[in-house]
Design an enzyme around this catalytic site. Structure first.
Site, PDB file in Angstrom:
ATOM      1  N   ARG A 195      -5.651 -10.142 -16.692  1.00 56.41           N
ATOM      2  CA  ARG A 195      -5.512 -11.019 -15.376  1.00 56.41           C
ATOM      3  C   ARG A 195      -4.682 -12.027 -14.574  1.00 56.41           C
ATOM      4  NH1 ARG A 195     -10.902 -11.530 -13.344  1.00 56.41           N
ATOM      5  NH2 ARG A 195     -10.857 -12.965 -12.205  1.00 56.41           N
ATOM      6  N   CYS A 250      -6.841 -15.644 -12.259  1.00 56.90           N
ATOM      7  CA  CYS A 250      -7.275 -17.069 -13.432  1.00 56.90           C
ATOM      8  C   CYS A 250      -8.750 -16.153 -13.995  1.00 56.90           C
ATOM      9  CB  CYS A 250      -7.836 -18.245 -12.832  1.00 56.90           C
ATOM     10  SG  CYS A 250      -7.258 -18.792 -11.701  1.00 56.90           S
ATOM     11  N   TRP A 279      -3.778 -19.056 -13.109  1.00 57.05           N
ATOM     12  CA  TRP A 279      -2.211 -18.681 -12.420  1.00 57.05           C
ATOM     13  C   TRP A 279      -2.168 -19.273 -11.212  1.00 57.05           C
ATOM     14  CZ3 TRP A 279      -1.996 -15.109  -7.880  1.00 57.05           C
ATOM     15  CH2 TRP A 279      -1.167 -14.421  -7.967  1.00 57.05           C
ATOM     16  N   GLU A 318       4.563   5.753  -5.371  1.00 59.32           N
ATOM     17  CA  GLU A 318       4.266   5.143  -6.359  1.00 59.32           C
ATOM     18  C   GLU A 318       5.413   5.211  -7.702  1.00 59.32           C
ATOM     19  OE1 GLU A 318       1.196   3.515  -6.916  1.00 59.32           O
ATOM     20  OE2 GLU A 318       0.698   3.676  -9.199  1.00 59.32           O
ATOM     21  N   LYS A 359       5.720   1.611  -9.355  1.00 61.17           N
ATOM     22  CA  LYS A 359       5.347   1.547 -11.430  1.00 61.17           C
ATOM     23  C   LYS A 359       7.225   0.956 -11.884  1.00 61.17           C
ATOM     24  CE  LYS A 359       1.679   1.946 -12.109  1.00 61.17           C
ATOM     25  NZ  LYS A 359       1.145   1.806  -9.918  1.00 61.17           N
ATOM     26  N   LYS A 389      -4.089  -8.638 -12.752  1.00 62.00           N
ATOM     27  CA  LYS A 389      -4.644  -7.571 -12.455  1.00 62.00           C
ATOM     28  C   LYS A 389      -4.943  -7.238 -11.108  1.00 62.00           C
ATOM     29  CE  LYS A 389      -5.466  -3.496 -13.323  1.00 62.00           C
ATOM     30  NZ  LYS A 389      -5.172  -2.473 -13.650  1.00 62.00           N
ATOM     31  N   HIS A 432      18.527   9.244   7.308  1.00 62.78           N
ATOM     32  CA  HIS A 432      18.634   7.362   8.802  1.00 62.78           C
ATOM     33  C   HIS A 432      18.342   5.988   7.985  1.00 62.78           C
ATOM     34  CE1 HIS A 432      17.028  10.346  10.991  1.00 62.78           C
ATOM     35  NE2 HIS A 432      16.421  11.280  10.476  1.00 62.78           N
ATOM     36  N   ASN A 449     -11.492 -20.820 -10.285  1.00 63.56           N
ATOM     37  CA  ASN A 449     -10.474 -19.799  -9.829  1.00 63.56           C
ATOM     38  C   ASN A 449     -10.784 -20.050  -8.483  1.00 63.56           C
ATOM     39  OD1 ASN A 449     -10.384 -18.914 -12.679  1.00 63.56           O
ATOM     40  ND2 ASN A 449     -11.500 -16.530 -12.075  1.00 63.56           N
ATOM     41  N   GLY A 450      -9.146 -19.246  -7.782  1.00 64.58           N
ATOM     42  CA  GLY A 450      -9.544 -19.039  -5.875  1.00 64.58           C
ATOM     43  C   GLY A 450      -9.340 -20.183  -5.926  1.00 64.58           C
ATOM     44  N   GLU A 496       7.433  -2.911 -10.342  1.00 65.27           N
ATOM     45  CA  GLU A 496       6.614  -3.870 -11.151  1.00 65.27           C
ATOM     46  C   GLU A 496       6.327  -3.960 -13.140  1.00 65.27           C
ATOM     47  OE1 GLU A 496       2.224  -3.659 -10.826  1.00 65.27           O
ATOM     48  OE2 GLU A 496       2.658  -1.389 -10.729  1.00 65.27           O
TER      49      GLU A 496
HETATM   50  C1  AGP Z   1      -0.866  -1.190  -8.468  1.00 69.29           C
HETATM   51  O1  AGP Z   1      -0.274  -0.850  -9.817  1.00 69.29           O
HETATM   52  C2  AGP Z   1      -1.246  -2.929  -8.729  1.00 69.29           C
HETATM   53  N1  AGP Z   1      -0.901  -3.509  -9.479  1.00 69.29           N
HETATM   54  C3  AGP Z   1      -1.179  -3.349  -7.593  1.00 69.29           C
HETATM   55  O2  AGP Z   1      -0.092  -2.646  -6.420  1.00 69.29           O
HETATM   56  C4  AGP Z   1      -2.668  -3.285  -7.105  1.00 69.29           C
HETATM   57  O3  AGP Z   1      -3.001  -1.510  -6.584  1.00 69.29           O
HETATM   58  C5  AGP Z   1      -3.245  -3.626  -5.726  1.00 69.29           C
HETATM   59  O4  AGP Z   1      -2.887  -5.244  -6.268  1.00 69.29           O
HETATM   60  C6  AGP Z   1      -4.602  -3.414  -5.640  1.00 69.29           C
HETATM   61  O5  AGP Z   1      -5.333  -3.873  -6.683  1.00 69.29           O
HETATM   62  P1  AGP Z   1      -6.951  -3.017  -6.451  1.00 69.29           P
HETATM   63  O6  AGP Z   1      -7.023  -1.535  -6.179  1.00 69.29           O
HETATM   64  O7  AGP Z   1      -8.101  -3.720  -7.724  1.00 69.29           O
HETATM   65  O8  AGP Z   1      -7.415  -3.302  -4.993  1.00 69.29           O
END
Ligand code: AGP
Length: 613
Positions: free
Chosen positions: A27, A2, A75, A486, A490, A608, A509, A101-102, A493
């Site tokens: 966000r 949020c 959110w 990674e 990417k 985010k 395996h 938020n929270g 997501e």
């Molecule tokens: C990264 O592409 C993702 N959006 C997500 O995995 C992110 O890296 C993770 O939530 C950790 O966030 P932070 O680095 O702000 O702690």
């Protein structure tokens, strides 16, 4: 997550709040709302979906002669993303509103208690309980009522409150969910969940800490500690980001802009911390003497998501270069295992946002067990940076795209700096090695700057054959294994293609059962110390007609016997391969997602900064 925006001052509040909400869109949210005070009445507008839906219903309000208000992008955590559940939420009178938020963990019992006292509810949210709780505590002193109400709630919260009975004041409270004040001489006072919402108006900010309440008026602010009950003096910090930095600067998406900002992000992160000639690293923000470093038994690296992948790379570096054993933990697992931590263990958290709830909980636990805490973070003044014993800031600038790119690369740069720092303090890195590795770190920014456009062109040539795949495998060995993870993250997501990353040696395996002529596999095969083994794995894939994409070292003509789809990269020091090989993986994900018409900067279901557990 949020987003909260608040304002009180000489400007018309509706345009200020809307612009702030726009800058917090990254966000992640699924509904939005705004409230302002006009002629003694609270006017509230809310809508499901994107901000555009809210703007469509409030156009007349843009000119409203109102100068105090709040806005929120939600959110969903409790209750579906509907207009009724969108914030702000009101008390029974409609004269008091709250944005939040929270998560209020005890909202059920509070809701029943308030219902028994005659309160009626119009939403399924935990937030609405807060509005009625403040109403229940309110007589004629809003600040006391808010203090009394938050004393009753358990959980994490960032709150904004506006009451028609106190028409020139906003009240905000922060506990485990970020809130920052924007300060100005004559433009009024601002409230936001994150810095970009403030940048068009001010770069002077005050970060609230947990259990602090702020009272905002057009002329200024006051901060109270909810623990001591006293007024606290807060440090005003200057943010060296301008509003433009948080814009797209002509790129189609923030993510692409941020991929191309990576060379600068590396340079900004290392400059001033490494001597270009000697390679000697200076990290004054890490208050660890040579003696203390020599006494470190183990280092725990704790992070989530992409930041966890950076930790996996750092494990290889630190163990090889500094000779210190390293354990890497996903933060949400770290905090639930039986930790054998004491003051001979150093815990390092890695986080772009500095607000990730699981990582925060992890370092708090490690601290309680006696460990010193260092954090590697991209956001000045974020919670993690204020709770750690030392912070190595990555200077990547604001990362708006939800998928982390330049922050990740900057984390690698910062972690390599930290590795050299440890090795130099421990005496495991000779003067010659310092010069050599220091140069490779400084030079990698130039290499990436030079190669980025060509890599993008090469990746674009592949897209026609791969953008409509249903599945994707990424494999790598040694320092390339975390980059395979990674690359898979990417792609999944932002394109929603099911992608998995594996250690090359793991294929036989189990995962090799997935390989047939329809399965695309991206293999990272730099000519490093595990090259031959990596090639054997690629042969296994080829023998099963897997659709190979190879990322390898310029001049390695052998790769052409295995596939036509090759991205060649220049030879760099082995330690720097993870930094360089991330680029094609990022661009492949970006180009495929863009071609599929996905919401690249705000992928579905993602936020985010994950400030809830
Ligand atoms: C990264 O592409 C993702 N959006 C997500 O995995 C992110 O890296 C993770 O939530 C950790 O966030 P932070 O680095 O702000 O702690």
């Amino acid at each position: 997550m949020c987003g909260i925006v608040g304002y009180c001052g000489p400007r018309r509040v509706v345009p200020v709040v809307l612009e702030g909400l726009r800058r917090l869109e990254y966000r992640g949210y699924d509904s939005a709302g705004i409230v302002y005070l006009e002629d003694g009445r609270l006017i509230k507008h809310r809508s499901k979906g994107k901000l555009a839906n809210l703007e469509a219903i409030i156009d007349s309000a843009l000119a409203a002669p109102a100068h105090i208000g709040l806005g929120h992008t939600r959110w969903a955590t409790h209750g579906a993303p509907t207009t009724e559940n969108a914030h702000p939420h009101s008390d029974c009178t409609g004269d008091l509103v709250v944005v939040h938020n929270g998560i209020i963990e005890n909202y059920h019992s509070l809701r029943e208690e308030l219902k028994d006292k005659g309160h009626t509810f119009s939403s399924e949210t935990d937030t609405e309980v807060l509005a009625h709780l403040i109403e229940e505590c309110l007589s004629d002193d809003l600040v006391s009522a808010v203090k009394e109400a938050v004393a009753r709630i358990d959980g994490s919260y960032a709150i904004g409150v506006l009451w028609a009975g106190l028409p020139d004041t906003l009240v905000a409270v922060r506990n485990q969910s970020p809130l920052v004040l924007g300060i100005s001489e004559d433009q009024g006072t601002f409230l936001a969940s994150d810095i970009p919402a403030l940048l068009p108006y001010t770069n002077k900010v005050v970060f609230l800490d947990d259990m602090e309440l702020a009272i905002l008026t057009a002329d200024g602010y006051e901060v109270h500690s909810l623990i001591s009950g006293t007024v606290v003096e807060k440090k005003v910090q200057t943010i060296n980001w301008n509003a433009g930095m948080a814009e797209k600067a002509g790129f189609k998406h923030f993510m692409l802009k941020e991929i191309f900002e990576q060379p600068q992000a590396i340079t900004n992160t290392v400059s001033g911390r490494i001597n270009p000639e000697s390679g000697m690293v200076d990290l004054p923000e890490v208050d660890l003497s040579s003696e203390e470093i020599k006494n470190i038994d183990r280092i725990f690296l704790v992070a989530c998501g992409t930041s966890w992948h950076a930790a996996l790379v750092a494990k290889y570096w630190i163990e090889k270069i500094a000779g210190i054993p390293v354990e890497v933990d996903i933060a949400s697992e770290f905090r639930y295992r039986h930790l054998l931590i004491d003051d001979r263990v150093l815990t390092v958290s890695i986080s772009q946002s500095g607000e990730t709830a699981d990582t925060l909980a992890g370092i708090r636990l490690a601290k309680k067990l006696g460990s010193k805490i260092i954090t590697i973070c991209n956001v000045v003044g974020s919670t993690m940076t204020r709770e750690a014993d030392g912070t190595i800031y990555t200077h990547a600038g604001p990362e708006i795209g939800v998928a982390s790119t330049k922050a990740f690369i900057s984390q690698l740069a910062a972690l390599f700096l930290f590795t050299l720092f440890l090795g130099q303090k421990k005496g495991t890195v000779s003067a010659e090695k310092s010069r050599e590795m220091g140069k490779s770190l400084i030079d990698i920014a130039t290499v990436i700057e030079r190669e980025l456009p060509r890599i993008q062109t090469d990746i674009r040539k592949l897209i026609d054959s791969f953008y409509d795949c249903r599945d994707f495998l990424f494999v790598g060995r040694g320092l390339s294994f975390p980059i395979a993870l990674e690359g898979a993250l990417k792609l999944k997501e932002i394109s929603y293609i099911h992608a998995e990353g594996y250690a090359s040696g793991e294929l036989k395996h189990g995962p090799i059962a997935l390989i047939d002529k329809d399965m695309p596999i991206l293999a990272l095969v730099p000519q490093d110390d595990v090259y031959q083994k990596s090639l054997s794995n690629v042969e296994e894939i080829k023998a099963r007609q897997g659709r190979l994409i190879l990322i390898g070292t310029e001049g390695d003509s052998h790769l052409q016997k295995l596939t036509e789809d090759i991205i060649y990269l220049p030879r760099v020091a082995d330690e720097m391969n993870p930094v360089l090989y991330t680029i094609p993986a990022q661009l492949l994900a970006y180009e495929i997602a863009s071609r599929r018409g996905c919401d690249v900067d705000q992928p579905r279901n993602l936020a985010k900064s994950v400030t809830v557990e």
